[in-house]
Enzyme design. Structure first.
Site, PDB file in Angstrom:
ATOM      1  N   PRO A  17      17.044 -14.459   6.214  1.00  0.00           N
ATOM      2  CA  PRO A  17      15.786 -14.463   6.953  1.00  0.00           C
ATOM      3  C   PRO A  17      15.551 -15.731   7.772  1.00  0.00           C
ATOM      4  O   PRO A  17      15.871 -16.833   7.337  1.00  0.00           O
ATOM      5  CB  PRO A  17      14.730 -14.319   5.855  1.00  0.00           C
ATOM      6  CG  PRO A  17      15.387 -14.794   4.614  1.00  0.00           C
ATOM      7  CD  PRO A  17      16.837 -14.434   4.764  1.00  0.00           C
ATOM      8  N   ASN A  18      15.025 -15.508   8.945  1.00  0.00           N
ATOM      9  CA  ASN A  18      14.599 -16.532   9.892  1.00  0.00           C
ATOM     10  C   ASN A  18      15.738 -17.284  10.578  1.00  0.00           C
ATOM     11  O   ASN A  18      15.492 -18.086  11.472  1.00  0.00           O
ATOM     12  CB  ASN A  18      13.645 -17.539   9.232  1.00  0.00           C
ATOM     13  CG  ASN A  18      12.411 -16.856   8.700  1.00  0.00           C
ATOM     14  OD1 ASN A  18      11.759 -16.096   9.414  1.00  0.00           O
ATOM     15  ND2 ASN A  18      12.100 -17.080   7.435  1.00  0.00           N
ATOM     16  N   ARG A  25      13.611 -22.990  15.827  1.00  0.00           N
ATOM     17  CA  ARG A  25      12.835 -23.164  14.599  1.00  0.00           C
ATOM     18  C   ARG A  25      13.127 -24.526  13.980  1.00  0.00           C
ATOM     19  O   ARG A  25      14.252 -24.814  13.597  1.00  0.00           O
ATOM     20  CB  ARG A  25      13.188 -22.068  13.591  1.00  0.00           C
ATOM     21  CG  ARG A  25      12.494 -22.246  12.266  1.00  0.00           C
ATOM     22  CD  ARG A  25      12.936 -21.193  11.260  1.00  0.00           C
ATOM     23  NE  ARG A  25      12.371 -21.491   9.962  1.00  0.00           N
ATOM     24  CZ  ARG A  25      13.047 -21.445   8.833  1.00  0.00           C
ATOM     25  NH1 ARG A  25      14.313 -21.103   8.835  1.00  0.00           N
ATOM     26  NH2 ARG A  25      12.459 -21.736   7.698  1.00  0.00           N
ATOM     27  N   TYR A  30      16.907 -28.239  11.405  1.00  0.00           N
ATOM     28  CA  TYR A  30      18.054 -27.354  11.592  1.00  0.00           C
ATOM     29  C   TYR A  30      18.856 -27.613  12.863  1.00  0.00           C
ATOM     30  O   TYR A  30      19.874 -26.960  13.079  1.00  0.00           O
ATOM     31  CB  TYR A  30      17.582 -25.893  11.599  1.00  0.00           C
ATOM     32  CG  TYR A  30      16.887 -25.499  10.323  1.00  0.00           C
ATOM     33  CD1 TYR A  30      17.590 -25.381   9.132  1.00  0.00           C
ATOM     34  CD2 TYR A  30      15.518 -25.254  10.304  1.00  0.00           C
ATOM     35  CE1 TYR A  30      16.950 -25.031   7.952  1.00  0.00           C
ATOM     36  CE2 TYR A  30      14.871 -24.899   9.127  1.00  0.00           C
ATOM     37  CZ  TYR A  30      15.592 -24.792   7.963  1.00  0.00           C
ATOM     38  OH  TYR A  30      14.957 -24.442   6.796  1.00  0.00           O
ATOM     39  N   ASN A  80      24.644 -17.592   4.360  1.00  0.00           N
ATOM     40  CA  ASN A  80      23.477 -18.469   4.337  1.00  0.00           C
ATOM     41  C   ASN A  80      22.301 -17.559   3.991  1.00  0.00           C
ATOM     42  O   ASN A  80      21.785 -16.858   4.865  1.00  0.00           O
ATOM     43  CB  ASN A  80      23.262 -19.157   5.673  1.00  0.00           C
ATOM     44  CG  ASN A  80      22.105 -20.145   5.634  1.00  0.00           C
ATOM     45  OD1 ASN A  80      21.243 -20.072   4.769  1.00  0.00           O
ATOM     46  ND2 ASN A  80      22.088 -21.063   6.586  1.00  0.00           N
ATOM     47  N   ALA A  83      15.888 -18.566   2.550  1.00  0.00           N
ATOM     48  CA  ALA A  83      14.937 -18.694   1.444  1.00  0.00           C
ATOM     49  C   ALA A  83      15.250 -17.771   0.275  1.00  0.00           C
ATOM     50  O   ALA A  83      14.867 -18.057  -0.864  1.00  0.00           O
ATOM     51  CB  ALA A  83      13.523 -18.430   1.945  1.00  0.00           C
ATOM     52  N   GLU A 104      28.330 -19.849  -0.447  1.00  0.00           N
ATOM     53  CA  GLU A 104      26.951 -20.026   0.006  1.00  0.00           C
ATOM     54  C   GLU A 104      26.852 -21.310   0.807  1.00  0.00           C
ATOM     55  O   GLU A 104      27.385 -22.341   0.406  1.00  0.00           O
ATOM     56  CB  GLU A 104      26.020 -20.103  -1.209  1.00  0.00           C
ATOM     57  CG  GLU A 104      24.571 -20.294  -0.840  1.00  0.00           C
ATOM     58  CD  GLU A 104      23.649 -20.212  -2.046  1.00  0.00           C
ATOM     59  OE1 GLU A 104      22.584 -20.845  -1.985  1.00  0.00           O
ATOM     60  OE2 GLU A 104      23.981 -19.518  -3.030  1.00  0.00           O
ATOM     61  N   HIS A 106      24.117 -23.822   3.318  1.00  0.00           N
ATOM     62  CA  HIS A 106      22.792 -24.167   3.827  1.00  0.00           C
ATOM     63  C   HIS A 106      22.978 -25.278   4.850  1.00  0.00           C
ATOM     64  O   HIS A 106      23.744 -26.222   4.607  1.00  0.00           O
ATOM     65  CB  HIS A 106      21.870 -24.631   2.703  1.00  0.00           C
ATOM     66  CG  HIS A 106      21.569 -23.554   1.721  1.00  0.00           C
ATOM     67  ND1 HIS A 106      20.582 -22.622   1.937  1.00  0.00           N
ATOM     68  CD2 HIS A 106      22.160 -23.235   0.547  1.00  0.00           C
ATOM     69  CE1 HIS A 106      20.562 -21.779   0.917  1.00  0.00           C
ATOM     70  NE2 HIS A 106      21.518 -22.122   0.063  1.00  0.00           N
ATOM     71  N   ARG A 113      14.728 -31.760   0.244  1.00  0.00           N
ATOM     72  CA  ARG A 113      13.565 -31.026   0.744  1.00  0.00           C
ATOM     73  C   ARG A 113      12.570 -30.759  -0.372  1.00  0.00           C
ATOM     74  O   ARG A 113      12.633 -31.370  -1.432  1.00  0.00           O
ATOM     75  CB  ARG A 113      14.042 -29.741   1.423  1.00  0.00           C
ATOM     76  CG  ARG A 113      14.967 -30.078   2.615  1.00  0.00           C
ATOM     77  CD  ARG A 113      15.335 -28.895   3.420  1.00  0.00           C
ATOM     78  NE  ARG A 113      14.151 -28.302   4.027  1.00  0.00           N
ATOM     79  CZ  ARG A 113      14.149 -27.136   4.636  1.00  0.00           C
ATOM     80  NH1 ARG A 113      15.262 -26.437   4.725  1.00  0.00           N
ATOM     81  NH2 ARG A 113      13.047 -26.644   5.170  1.00  0.00           N
TER      82      ARG A 113
END
Length: 155
Positions: A17-18, A25, A30, A80, A83, A104, A106, A113
């Site tokens: 998502p996103n 964004r 990012y 990735n 969330a 995985e 990120h 964070r």
């Protein structure tokens, strides 16, 4: 005549998502590289390494699960989860259920964070984990998936 690689010579590059908003964004977190630019780099690296990279991005949890299931028998998945990494048991179970290695990734260092991002429920069942390397992490992820696949096949 085009030759289609065997399923085992395919890697799924999966974004959650996103991530379709990369480039615009939160560029401080990012960067300004778009998802299309990342995908093009990983596809090109895949060609160099002799694998077909199939790219997909979905915002829906069930769609991501379906795509992971569809990669059964492939060389692996670079994922990735966005969330969903922090709370999706369905995504965790999908990663755990496929024999293909899943790495995985990120873009940001999730440990630098918010506290709720410090735990990934999907990482414990992944074959590898890369975080905080920016968009270069995707290329590292492809190399890691191929290494894990080679180890899995006894090579």
């Amino acid at each position: 005549m085009s030759h289609t690689p065997e399923p085992a010579r395919k890697v799924l590059l999966l974004n959650g998502p996103n991530l379709n908003l990369l480039g615009t964004r939160d560029p401080a977190q990012y960067g300004t590289t778009t998802l299309a630019e990342i995908e093009a780099r990983v596809v090109a690296l895949g060609e160099e390494l002799g694998v077909e990279v199939v790219c997909a991005q979905r915002n829906g949890e069930g769609d991501l699960v379906d795509l992971i299931h569809g990669a059964r028998g492939w060389a692996g998945v670079v994922m990735n989860p966005g969330a969903y990494a922090h709370y999706s048991i369905a995504l965790r179970d999908a990663v755990d259920a496929v024999e293909a290695p899943v790495v995985e990734i990120h873009i940001s260092n999730i440990y630098a964070r918010e506290a709720f991002r410090h735990t990934s429920v999907t990482a414990p069942v992944a074959a590898g984990y890369i975080a905080g390397c920016g968009t270069f992490g995707y290329e590292l992820g492809l190399r890691a998936v191929l290494q894990r696949d080679q180890e899995r096949r006894g090579g």
